[in-house]
Motif scaffolding. Structure first.
Motif, short mmCIF file in Angstrom:
data_model
loop_
_atom_site.label_atom_id
_atom_site.label_comp_id
_atom_site.label_asym_id
_atom_site.label_seq_id
_atom_site.Cartn_x
_atom_site.Cartn_y
_atom_site.Cartn_z
N GLU A 116 0.84 -1.20 0.00
CA GLU A 116 0.00 0.00 0.00
C GLU A 116 0.87 1.26 0.00
O GLU A 116 0.56 2.25 -0.67
CB GLU A 116 -0.92 -0.01 1.22
CG GLU A 116 -2.00 1.05 1.15
CD GLU A 116 -3.13 0.78 2.13
OE1 GLU A 116 -4.18 1.40 1.99
OE2 GLU A 116 -2.94 -0.06 3.04
N ILE A 117 1.99 1.22 0.72
CA ILE A 117 2.92 2.35 0.71
C ILE A 117 3.50 2.54 -0.69
O ILE A 117 3.64 3.66 -1.19
CB ILE A 117 4.04 2.13 1.75
CG1 ILE A 117 3.45 2.16 3.17
CG2 ILE A 117 5.13 3.17 1.60
CD1 ILE A 117 4.43 1.76 4.24
N LYS A 118 3.82 1.41 -1.36
CA LYS A 118 4.33 1.48 -2.72
C LYS A 118 3.30 2.12 -3.66
O LYS A 118 3.65 2.93 -4.53
CB LYS A 118 4.69 0.08 -3.21
CG LYS A 118 5.15 0.03 -4.66
CD LYS A 118 5.29 -1.39 -5.15
CE LYS A 118 5.57 -1.41 -6.66
NZ LYS A 118 5.62 -2.79 -7.19
N ILE A 119 2.03 1.75 -3.49
CA ILE A 119 0.96 2.32 -4.32
C ILE A 119 0.89 3.83 -4.15
O ILE A 119 0.76 4.60 -5.12
CB ILE A 119 -0.40 1.69 -3.96
CG1 ILE A 119 -0.42 0.21 -4.35
CG2 ILE A 119 -1.54 2.42 -4.65
CD1 ILE A 119 -0.31 -0.05 -5.81
N LEU A 120 1.01 4.28 -2.91
CA LEU A 120 0.92 5.72 -2.63
C LEU A 120 2.12 6.47 -3.21
O LEU A 120 1.99 7.61 -3.67
CB LEU A 120 0.83 5.96 -1.12
CG LEU A 120 -0.46 5.46 -0.44
CD1 LEU A 120 -0.35 5.60 1.07
CD2 LEU A 120 -1.67 6.21 -0.98
N ILE A 121 3.30 5.81 -3.19
CA ILE A 121 4.50 6.47 -3.71
C ILE A 121 4.48 6.55 -5.23
O ILE A 121 4.74 7.60 -5.82
CB ILE A 121 5.77 5.73 -3.22
CG1 ILE A 121 5.90 5.87 -1.69
CG2 ILE A 121 7.02 6.28 -3.92
CD1 ILE A 121 7.03 5.06 -1.11
N THR A 122 4.17 5.43 -5.87
CA THR A 122 4.17 5.38 -7.35
C THR A 122 2.87 5.90 -7.95
O THR A 122 2.82 6.22 -9.14
CB THR A 122 4.39 3.94 -7.82
OG1 THR A 122 3.32 3.09 -7.31
CG2 THR A 122 5.72 3.41 -7.33
#
Length: 636
Positions: free
Chosen positions: A242-248
């Motif tokens: 989920e953190i990756k989704i928010l970053i990318t």
């Protein structure tokens, strides 16, 4: 240790049958239906369909009858009223056989699964519909779970033992017990033995379970050292994603929904299993774990909503996406409830889930109605876009103006719709009587040796009929970019006749027997006979080269295909009309018309084709996809 005698076992079985008569009758009916289905497989589609329906009804009848029995035992009513309630439950379930028909609608398999799930959930709380009784509710379901595992173990051991005995008689006495013997044995062990054994262990005095404070040590170890660590691993992975989704700032992958549901299942199951010991001093950490579990589940559910919503917006709602949305809503409700309310009623879990499951089966809000309207609307939009929706009816499209990508996607939607909901729900948009069409297709002979078409073959026949009627016959549901290079017309299959008569006058036959395509260029076939060295090589551009003692001749199969399609009227005279569809382009042509001749200084060669498949590209040039041929050789 004292083992029970045969007399005691017989008395125990008789008492169980007396206590649960409807349950045992349904189990017997399902067992007989399953046995009949094994014996009739591939022989009678109509009877086979009824057997499958009986098996489904037997399963549902057993669950609903057991729920009625447990409910009537838990309340104070007369014996006659108990019998009436159980009889009503049995009659209601039996009547469902006229509604459920998976042979016509694949969606009925899912409906049956949902009904069975609701039935299992109903069994879990049927005896605990009053207030409180939470300890008794937990102990009851713990007992059922352990009894189920024991039944499966005993049934498996019994089956393996009897199967080994049958195998031994096959080997020692040359008997001929085939696979269906083992299938029938398994059916009777599972259908009757394990069912009666399980029912014998169902608690009768459910009220007394509230005083039972026992807790299996093995269950505590399994929960604390297996389930809880697993759910922790899941949440760490998902939060990182989920953190990756928010970053990318990319849309989540569709498969993330399975991970989120896995985390939810492991977590909720863990919390339910440790419910009785959560208040013990050494287990205070369980309350902290419970709150953190539900707190961390909420952002993951929003991730699930985004993942499913992206697919719904692009491809519409299917049953699977409907269930994902429904489960996400239910998990959000459960999370909020357990976070906000201190007095937590674990009976809410099966009760609320069973209600949602029942709502998803029938009615305008059900998964099937919502999905059917969504998928039907997608199909209609395609025809509206291509000017093939006139006066509220679907008319054949001009396939030459439709890309392979759009055509394949629509065919996939159409096949999905028909396999799940049948052909008749499209009746408002067809001028033809679809019920009559379905009846006609149901009378077709199977392409195998099994009489009438089977239920899966019948669905394919309905899909093919719809594709043909709507002008989509040239498209397949599986699209690849390579298809865009192919002309949106016909694929040809040529079969030569009279080959045996054409061999006369030639001395040698070099039968390559070779089927080639673009991936086989450069392949070589060689032979030696009567002092001649003969070699065949497949070249590029569908060219075959034959060399005899250093004398070479080439045959261009593309030119042969061009010669065949040069005179469409003549070619059509060799067309083999299909008994079912008019668009299958198969031709049986005299061998002389599908052959080429060539000469070298010392040899005359005939390139004789027995079978050839080709298709037209956008430049109107034929592309030979496969060919079977031989060379006929004559010395001058």
């Amino acid at each position: 240790m004292k083992f029970p005698s045969l007399k005691n076992l017989a008395e125990g079985a008789a008492n169980t049958i007396k206590r649960y008569p409807f349950e045992v009758l349904f189990a017997l009916a399902g067992t007989i239906a399953a046995t009949t289905e094994v014996e009739l497989r591939h022989l009678n589609r109509v009877h086979e369909g009824w057997c499958v329906r009986l098996i489904m009804i037997a399963n549902l009848g057993l669950l609903l009858s057991l729920s009625a029995t447990l409910f009537t035992q838990s309340i104070k009513i007369t014996t006659s009223k108990r019998r009436i309630i159980k009889l009503i439950a049995a009659i209601f379930t039996a009547s469902l056989i006229f509604i459920i028909d998976p042979s016509a609608r694949e969606a009925d398999y899912i409906r049956f699964f949902l009904m069975s799930l609701a039935g299992h959930l109903l069994v879990a709380f049927a005896a605990f519909t009053g207030k409180d009784q939470l300890q008794g509710f937990w102990q009851f379901n713990k007992t059922l779970f352990l009894r189920f595992l024991t039944s499966v173990l005993y049934g498996a051991v019994l089956f393996l033992g009897l199967a080994a005995a049958i195998g031994a008689t096959n080997f020692l006495f040359n008997f001929n017990f085939e696979w269906d013997t083992y299938a029938v044995l398994w059916i009777w062990v599972v259908g009757m033995f394990t069912t009666i054994f399980f029912l014998a262990g169902v608690p009768v005095e459910t009220h007394s379970l509230d005083d039972d404070q026992s807790y299996p040590k093995g269950l505590k170890i399994f929960t604390q050292y297996v389930l809880i660590p697993l759910s922790t691993v899941y949440v760490i992975i998902l939060l990182a994603y989920e953190i990756k989704i928010l970053i990318t700032w990319n849309l989540p992958k569709g498969s993330v929904s399975n991970l989120i549901l896995g985390y939810a299942v492991f977590g909720i199951l863990s919390l339910l299993l440790v419910y009785p010991i959560r208040e013990q001093a050494e287990n205070k950490w369980l309350k902290t774990f419970a709150r953190s579990f539900y707190f961390l589940l909420i952002p993951l559910l929003f991730l699930l909503f985004v993942a499913v919503g992206a697919r719904v917006f692009k491809y519409g709602i299917t049953e699977f996406r409907y269930f994902l949305i429904l489960l996400a809503c239910w998990l959000l409700f459960i999370s909020v409830y357990f976070l906000l309310f201190k007095k937590q009623n674990i009976k809410l879990v099966p009760i609320s889930l069973s209600i949602l499951t029942l709502l998803a089966i029938y009615g305008p809000q059900s998964a099937f109605s919502v999905s059917m309207h969504s998928q039907r609307r997608i199909i209609i939009k395609f025809f509206e876009k291509n000017n093939a929706f006139k006066n509220g009816k679907l008319v054949p499209v001009d396939s030459s103006k439709i890309s392979n990508k759009d055509g394949s996607r629509t065919v996939a939607n159409l096949e999905y719709f028909i396999s799940h909901y049948d052909l008749t729900p499209l009746q408002p948009y067809f001028n033809k009587n679809l019920t009559a069409v379905a009846d006609s297709l149901g009378k077709l002979k199977s392409k195998g040796d099994y009489g009438l078409v089977g239920r899966y073959e019948l669905r394919n026949e309905k899909s093919e009929w719809a594709k043909n009627y709507l002008g989509l016959h040239k498209f397949e549901r599986y699209y690849s970019g390579y298809q865009d290079s192919i002309e949106t017309q016909l694929a040809y299959q040529i079969n030569a006749i009279g080959v045996a008569r054409q061999i006369k006058g030639y001395e040698l036959m070099f039968n390559v027997g070779y089927i080639f395509n673009a991936g086989n260029m450069g392949d070589t076939v060689s032979d030696k006979i009567n002092g001649l060295i003969i070699q065949h090589v497949t070249l590029a551009n569908e060219v075959c080269r034959l060399t005899i003692n250093n004398e070479t001749v080439k045959f261009n199969t593309q030119e042969l295909a061009e010669k065949l399609i040069a005179d469409p009227k003549k070619l059509e005279t060799y067309r083999q009309k299909s008994a079912q569809y008019d668009y299958q382009r198969n031709y049986s042509i005299p061998a002389d018309s599908v052959s080429l001749t060539g000469k070298t200084p010392h040899f005359e060669i005939k390139f004789e084709v027995s079978n050839m498949n080709f298709r037209l590209l956008k430049n109107k040039k034929p592309e030979v996809t496969s060919i079977t041929f031989m060379y006929l050789i004559k010395q001058k």
